[in-house]
Motif scaffolding. Structure first.
Motif, short mmCIF file in Angstrom:
data_model
loop_
_atom_site.label_atom_id
_atom_site.label_comp_id
_atom_site.label_asym_id
_atom_site.label_seq_id
_atom_site.Cartn_x
_atom_site.Cartn_y
_atom_site.Cartn_z
N ILE A 36 0.84 -1.20 0.00
CA ILE A 36 0.00 0.00 0.00
C ILE A 36 0.88 1.25 0.00
N GLU A 37 1.94 1.19 0.82
CA GLU A 37 2.84 2.36 0.84
C GLU A 37 3.46 2.58 -0.54
N LEU A 38 3.83 1.46 -1.18
CA LEU A 38 4.41 1.58 -2.53
C LEU A 38 3.39 2.21 -3.47
N LEU A 39 2.10 1.73 -3.35
CA LEU A 39 1.04 2.28 -4.21
C LEU A 39 0.87 3.78 -3.96
N GLU A 40 0.84 4.10 -2.60
CA GLU A 40 0.64 5.51 -2.24
C GLU A 40 1.80 6.38 -2.72
N ASP A 41 3.01 5.80 -2.66
CA ASP A 41 4.18 6.57 -3.12
C ASP A 41 4.25 6.69 -4.64
N GLY A 42 3.32 6.05 -5.34
CA GLY A 42 3.23 6.16 -6.80
C GLY A 42 4.26 5.30 -7.52
N ILE A 43 4.82 4.30 -6.82
CA ILE A 43 5.82 3.43 -7.47
C ILE A 43 5.20 2.71 -8.66
N TYR A 44 3.90 2.36 -8.48
CA TYR A 44 3.22 1.64 -9.60
C TYR A 44 2.37 2.60 -10.42
N GLY A 45 2.75 3.77 -10.49
CA GLY A 45 2.02 4.76 -11.29
C GLY A 45 1.16 5.64 -10.39
N LYS A 46 0.87 6.86 -10.90
CA LYS A 46 0.10 7.81 -10.11
C LYS A 46 -1.34 7.31 -9.94
N LEU A 47 -1.82 7.35 -8.67
CA LEU A 47 -3.18 6.83 -8.42
C LEU A 47 -4.20 7.94 -8.56
N PRO A 48 -5.33 7.62 -9.20
CA PRO A 48 -6.42 8.61 -9.22
C PRO A 48 -6.89 8.84 -7.75
N GLU A 49 -7.53 9.99 -7.50
CA GLU A 49 -7.91 10.40 -6.14
C GLU A 49 -8.73 9.34 -5.40
N GLN A 50 -9.70 8.78 -6.13
CA GLN A 50 -10.60 7.78 -5.49
C GLN A 50 -9.80 6.57 -4.99
N GLN A 51 -8.87 6.11 -5.85
CA GLN A 51 -8.07 4.93 -5.47
C GLN A 51 -7.14 5.27 -4.30
#
Ligand code: ADP
Length: 499
Positions: free
Chosen positions: A280-295
């Motif tokens: 989750i931290e990796l996701l939040e840090d945008g390692i796997y691409g920038k997340l849309p606001e909802q995600q």
């Protein structure tokens, strides 16, 4: 000798008491029977004797008048009347024998024998109109004989009266003896019945008390307590003791299994939760691409829940580690000022962040050294302080104070926060219990902190209590011996926490 069963013991006791109480009754009945018999003898004997004496007196009077008639009227009728009266007197004299008056009876009979001869002589003279001769015989011989009979009857009456008097005395003595015997036997019977009752009560209450204390120990989590009643005893208590031991062993085993299970399960949970949090931290840090606001919001929620899980697992691990280790403490010398300094500096930062006034008061009398399990105790006081900060709003105060009271250290954590509703106060030390004040808490909890704190404090031989006024704040007080009394805490093994 095999132990008597409870049923047999009760039976023997009851029958014993009944027999013991029946003995004085039996003795009293026997004595009363004796008195009754004496009274009957007295009544029958005295009555019959006085009747006989009366008849003899009457007979003597009749004899005298028959003889007077014979002296002056010498007919066959007067002679027969005299002879009949003599025969009648003889029969009455014979009856004196049955009252053991043999000599009186003999004297009367001898007098009657000579009266028979003299009466014939009188008749001979009287029928030949020699009334003067007849009268001389009467005065000289017959009347004195009749007088002898009268005297003998009088003497017999005296003897009978004396005998009656003796019998009455004997009956009175018998009654007194019977009364004494009844009282003495009653006292002995009551004493014996009392002894039997004591034996009965003791033989039942002792094992019942032993079982009661054993059960109490089990109820408060001490499964190691042995009963004094041995399981190999051949009675109901022996069987109860056997069941008690089996139950305590089983409970201890289950408790160990439970602690081990929680420990293993918590360990196994920790890794996947950490992995989830990591990703989750990796996701939040945008390692796997920038997340849309909802995600991003969803990720935050997942992260929040995963952190809750981490907290819960950590707490569970704390509890289970402590329990699986049998509540063992590693007590060593602790520098008390240093112990308090560490807590003060750790929580000062938090106090600043939260804008809560944090005050530490130490009594000058505090000893430098105490003997505790330092890690465990700093966990306990830390938990109380965390709770205080958690429930205290900005501008409030949290106070940590430490005092010395005889052999104990008294630590208090007071806050001016949400407080605890009074009816919920007794339950806050139960595992997983959380009061209805969660909305006032600045962070989520697990409901395990106070439960483990109580276990640790009690394992040190101390106690922990809470006071609170809802809406005004709470005070938690720990009283700990300067040197942990692990022996005293033996009553509170790890599994003693009320869940
Ligand atoms: P938690 O992890 O929920 O704090 P604890 O066992 O430490 O679990 O505390 C149990 C409950 O006791 C808390 O949920 C809270 O309702 C209440 N409590 C404990 N400390 C305080 C406090 N200082 N002020 C108000 N409530 C408290």
């Amino acid at each position: 000798m095999p132990a008597l069963t409870l049923r047999r013991r009760l039976g023997i006791g009851t029958v014993g008491i009944a027999v013991v109480l029946a003995i004085p009754l039996f003795i009293s009945i026997r004595s009363l029977e004796r008195v009754h018999k004496t009274t009957l003898d007295l009544r029958n004997g005295a009555f019959a004797a006085s009747l006989l004496v009366g008849n003899l007196r009457q007979g003597t009077d009749d004899l005298r008048s028959a003889e007077t008639a014979l002296v002056y009227v010498g007919t066959p009728e007067t002679r027969d009347r005299m002879m009949n009266q003599i025969a009648n007197m003889r029969t009455l004299a014979d009856s004196l024998d049955s009252f053991s008056l043999k000599s009186a009876s003999l004297d009367v009979r001898l007098a009657l024998d000579s009266l028979t001869v003299l009466a014939n002589e009188e008749y001979a003279r009287s029928s030949a109109d020699q009334h003067e001769d007849a009268e001389a015989i009467s005065t000289q011989w017959v009347r004195p004989r009749i007088g002898v009979i009268e005297q003998t009857i009088g003497a017999a009456e005296q003897v009978l009266r004396a005998r009656s008097h003796d019998s009455v005395n004997a009956a009175t003595d018998d009654t007194a003896t019977a009364e004494r015997a009844a009282i003495i036997s009653m006292i002995i019977a009551i004493l014996l019945a009392g002894l039997i009752s004591i034996w009965l009560i003791r033989s039942i209450t002792r094992p019942v008390f032993d079982l009661e204390t054993g059960m109490h120990a089990v109820a408060s989590g001490d499964f190691t307590r042995k009963l004094r009643v041995r399981p190999n005893r051949q009675d109901e208590f022996g069987r109860l003791s056997e069941s008690y031991e089996a139950m305590a062993n089983r409970l201890a085993q289950l408790d160990r299994l439970k602690a081990e299970f929680v420990s293993v399960a918590s360990h196994e949970l920790k890794t996947p939760i950490n992995v989830i949090l990591g990703y989750i931290e990796l996701l939040e840090d945008g390692i796997y691409g920038k997340l849309p606001e909802q995600q991003r919001e969803v990720c935050e929620t997942i992260a929040g829940q995963a952190r809750n899980l981490t907290r819960l697992v950590r707490r569970l691990l704390d509890v289970s580690r402590f329990e699986a280790g049998g509540g063992a403490l590693e007590c060593r010398q602790v520098n008390l000022p240093h112990f308090l300094d560490t807590l003060q500096s750790s929580f000062s930062v938090l106090a600043m962040q939260r804008s809560v006034h944090f005050q530490v008061n130490r009594s000058d009398a505090l000893p430098r050294e105490v003997r505790w399990d330092e890690d465990r105790m700093s966990e306990v006081v830390g938990n109380l302080l965390s709770n205080a900060f958690k429930f205290t709003p900005r501008g409030g105060t949290v106070e940590l104070s430490a005092e010395f009271d005889r052999n104990d250290i008294v630590i208090e954590v007071t806050d001016t926060g949400a407080g605890i509703p009074p009816e919920q106060l007794p339950r806050i030390f139960q595992k997983f219990y959380q009061a209805d004040n969660q909305a006032k808490a600045s962070a989520k909890g697990t409901g395990l902190g106070l439960a483990i704190a109580k276990e640790i404090v009690e394992a040190h031989g101390g106690s922990i209590t809470a006071k609170s006024v809802a809406g005004k704040g709470a005070t938690f007080q720990i009283i700990l011996p300067v040197a942990a009394d692990v022996r005293r805490s033996g009553q509170f093994p790890a599994h003693a926490v009320t869940a």
